[in-house]
Design a protein around this motif. Structure first.
Motif, short mmCIF file in Angstrom:
data_model
loop_
_atom_site.label_atom_id
_atom_site.label_comp_id
_atom_site.label_asym_id
_atom_site.label_seq_id
_atom_site.Cartn_x
_atom_site.Cartn_y
_atom_site.Cartn_z
N GLY A 1 0.80 -1.23 0.00
CA GLY A 1 0.00 0.00 0.00
C GLY A 1 0.83 1.27 0.00
O GLY A 1 0.29 2.37 -0.07
N PRO B 1 2.96 2.74 -2.30
CA PRO B 1 2.86 3.67 -3.44
C PRO B 1 1.59 4.53 -3.40
O PRO B 1 1.64 5.73 -3.70
CB PRO B 1 2.87 2.75 -4.65
N GLU B 2 0.48 3.95 -2.99
CA GLU B 2 -0.77 4.73 -2.89
C GLU B 2 -0.64 5.77 -1.80
O GLU B 2 -1.09 6.91 -1.95
CB GLU B 2 -1.95 3.81 -2.62
N PHE B 3 -0.02 5.43 -0.69
CA PHE B 3 0.20 6.39 0.39
C PHE B 3 1.06 7.56 -0.10
O PHE B 3 0.76 8.72 0.17
CB PHE B 3 0.87 5.69 1.58
N ARG C 1 1.33 8.64 -3.16
CA ARG C 1 0.49 9.46 -4.06
C ARG C 1 -0.44 10.38 -3.25
O ARG C 1 -0.63 11.54 -3.60
CB ARG C 1 -0.32 8.56 -4.99
N GLN C 2 -1.02 9.87 -2.18
CA GLN C 2 -1.91 10.68 -1.35
C GLN C 2 -1.15 11.81 -0.67
O GLN C 2 -1.64 12.94 -0.61
CB GLN C 2 -2.61 9.81 -0.31
N SER D 1 -0.34 14.45 -3.31
CA SER D 1 -1.54 15.24 -3.62
C SER D 1 -1.84 16.25 -2.52
O SER D 1 -2.15 17.42 -2.80
CB SER D 1 -2.73 14.29 -3.82
#
Length: 187
Positions: free
Chosen positions: A166, A168-170, A172-173, A176
């Motif tokens: 998880g 890479p998604e963290f 990205r968040q 952002s």
């Protein structure tokens, strides 16, 4: 920080209304703490990676006999993991489970499924459901967020984060969020 390792008979992750289970079947299925990451590994493959730094507001658990369930509650999702410990040459399955619980209790609250009412047997599923539904569970007396001990193994933590599926998604968040904060007119 000291590394810890416990052998597992079974590991399961709840998804799509079912428990998806992986059996040890003589293959090396272990639960390990490396730095501040809780890893489920089978041979050389990381099956699950949990950041223990998330703290008691996000992590909580319940145990009974040689089984531990950990619930991770994030704003957009809840992850449920079940671990059935196996015996080792020095310890029974229950002793291995209790050893793991003693170690993990410094990162999260873990309740004994048999403690709420010692006269009546309590089903693990009932306690598990009550934990999931109780949003305020263990929000009192939690440590301040982002407290890092002086001997914190940052390099080990970064390497372990990279193993987290998880992560890479963290990233990205966070990216952002930082862009929003850096935008003109944002306080």
């Amino acid at each position: 920080m000291e590394n810890r390792l416990w052998t597992l008979e079974k590991y399961a992750r709840f998804g799509n209304g079912n428990w998806n289970q992986i059996d040890g079947n003589g293959r090396d299925l272990v639960l390990s703490v490396v730095g501040i990451q809780l890893l489920v590994m089978q041979q050389d493959t990381v099956l699950e990676s949990i950041a223990l730094s998330a703290g008691p507001a996000t992590l909580r658990g319940v145990w009974k006999n040689s089984t531990l369930i950990i619930v991770l509650t994030y704003p957009s999702q809840t992850r449920r993991l079940r671990f059935k410990f196996s015996a080792s040459k020095d310890c029974t399955d229950v002793q291995n489970c209790q050893s793991c619980i003693r170690y993990l209790q410094s990162y999260m609250s873990i309740r004994n499924a048999q403690e709420p009412n010692k006269q009546n047997k309590v089903k693990l599923e009932e306690v598990y459901t009550s934990i999931i539904l109780d949003k305020s569970y263990n929000t009192r007396n939690t440590p301040a967020p982002y407290t890092v001990p002086p001997n914190f193994p940052l390099e080990v933590a970064i390497r372990t984060c990279i193993l987290d599926p998880g992560f890479p998604e963290f990233v990205r968040q966070v990216d952002s969020c930082l862009k929003k904060l850096a935008a003109p007119g944002t306080e």
